[in-house]
Design a protein around this motif. Sequence first.
Motif, PDB file in Angstrom:
ATOM      1  N   SER A  20     -44.849 -25.594 -12.517  1.00 36.81           N
ATOM      2  CA  SER A  20     -44.598 -25.545 -13.958  1.00 36.81           C
ATOM      3  C   SER A  20     -45.840 -25.157 -14.755  1.00 36.81           C
ATOM      4  O   SER A  20     -45.757 -24.366 -15.695  1.00 36.81           O
ATOM      5  CB  SER A  20     -44.085 -26.904 -14.445  1.00 36.81           C
ATOM      6  OG  SER A  20     -42.889 -27.251 -13.786  1.00 36.81           O
ATOM      7  N   GLN A  57     -39.776 -20.807 -13.672  1.00 38.38           N
ATOM      8  CA  GLN A  57     -40.943 -20.067 -14.167  1.00 38.38           C
ATOM      9  C   GLN A  57     -40.776 -18.553 -13.978  1.00 38.38           C
ATOM     10  O   GLN A  57     -41.402 -17.766 -14.698  1.00 38.38           O
ATOM     11  CB  GLN A  57     -42.221 -20.542 -13.465  1.00 38.38           C
ATOM     12  CG  GLN A  57     -42.437 -22.044 -13.484  1.00 38.38           C
ATOM     13  CD  GLN A  57     -42.281 -22.659 -14.858  1.00 38.38           C
ATOM     14  OE1 GLN A  57     -42.874 -22.191 -15.832  1.00 38.38           O
ATOM     15  NE2 GLN A  57     -41.478 -23.716 -14.942  1.00 38.38           N
ATOM     16  N   ARG A  98     -48.227 -18.404 -21.563  1.00 41.72           N
ATOM     17  CA  ARG A  98     -49.099 -18.499 -22.735  1.00 41.72           C
ATOM     18  C   ARG A  98     -50.096 -17.342 -22.774  1.00 41.72           C
ATOM     19  O   ARG A  98     -50.438 -16.849 -23.856  1.00 41.72           O
ATOM     20  CB  ARG A  98     -49.845 -19.837 -22.731  1.00 41.72           C
ATOM     21  CG  ARG A  98     -48.954 -21.045 -22.984  1.00 41.72           C
ATOM     22  CD  ARG A  98     -49.799 -22.284 -23.210  1.00 41.72           C
ATOM     23  NE  ARG A  98     -48.995 -23.483 -23.351  1.00 41.72           N
ATOM     24  CZ  ARG A  98     -49.459 -24.639 -23.817  1.00 41.72           C
ATOM     25  NH1 ARG A  98     -50.733 -24.745 -24.188  1.00 41.72           N
ATOM     26  NH2 ARG A  98     -48.666 -25.695 -23.917  1.00 41.72           N
ATOM     27  N   GLU A 131     -46.411 -21.927 -17.049  1.00 39.29           N
ATOM     28  CA  GLU A 131     -46.744 -22.130 -18.465  1.00 39.29           C
ATOM     29  C   GLU A 131     -48.030 -21.405 -18.845  1.00 39.29           C
ATOM     30  O   GLU A 131     -48.121 -20.774 -19.908  1.00 39.29           O
ATOM     31  CB  GLU A 131     -46.871 -23.623 -18.750  1.00 39.29           C
ATOM     32  CG  GLU A 131     -47.194 -23.970 -20.186  1.00 39.29           C
ATOM     33  CD  GLU A 131     -46.098 -23.616 -21.171  1.00 39.29           C
ATOM     34  OE1 GLU A 131     -46.381 -23.564 -22.390  1.00 39.29           O
ATOM     35  OE2 GLU A 131     -44.948 -23.381 -20.731  1.00 39.29           O
TER      36      GLU A 131
END
Length: 291
Positions: free
Chosen positions: A142, A182, A150, A146
């Motif tokens: 995760s 993801q 970003r 992430e």
Amino acid sequence: MAIKNFLTLNRKKSKGGVVIEGKKENEFPADLMTKCPECKKIYLTKELENNFKVCPNCDHHYKLTAWERVDYFLDKGTFESLDDHLQTSNPLKFPSYIEKIEVDMIKTELNEAVLTGVGQLKGERVVVAIMDSHFRMGSMGSVVGEKITRAIEKATELKTPFIIFTASGGARMQEGVLSLMQMAKTSVALKRHSDNGLLFISIMTHPTTGGVSASFASLGDINLAEPKALIGFAGRRVIEQTVREKLPDDFQTAEFLLAHGQLDAIFHRKEMREKVATIVKIHRKGGVSNG
């Protein structure tokens, strides 16, 4: 003769290759020399590092850490990392998962298996994500997803190219379906980046497999690779058992993918910086430097 026999009987080798005679040890660092896993030649480790960690004899490309990749690829002193504060949790309560993550954090000086940030490449501002196979084999959980998402969003905000170096065993099993999610999340972010007319360069290194190869690694506007990199989804043995055929010896190598239209080019590590910098300059939006 007696002395010679005594020395022979008391000579042993340690795990690091250090010769021990009786209780005395020839003092030199265990990592002073490195043997190439391909051609078996031995070199000074410093010599390999000065050669971009490429074997001078057979051209074998050693795996790089994320920080080594930053040093080799970006302009010196320009890299600023992003999202170092993000921490992995254990949503499935997988035994010893967090403990193993913490060990890899210390070993790699990373908070997860990808390092993201903003830097300059030959004077051009870029956002990069660099996966590190020394951290849980570069597997995607995760936090990895992430951080990459970003970074893509940062590139979109700054209107700069996004460049990723992939090195992964695939989705992380300790996080189950959360890892697989993801794949979609990063792909959506890349679509938004593309809708803004921005460049995405994917550079696949050894190995790039599983859910990583099946998502953002293969979605580049330009897909590149290092020589002889292993790139694929399922393992060779699984595929052979499924199709019941013997696969070519070079199957799932960068060279095989290039020959079959799945890569745009293969660049030697020594020339990767120059080649990618040229691509970035050619695709500079509006022809104006964003540095």
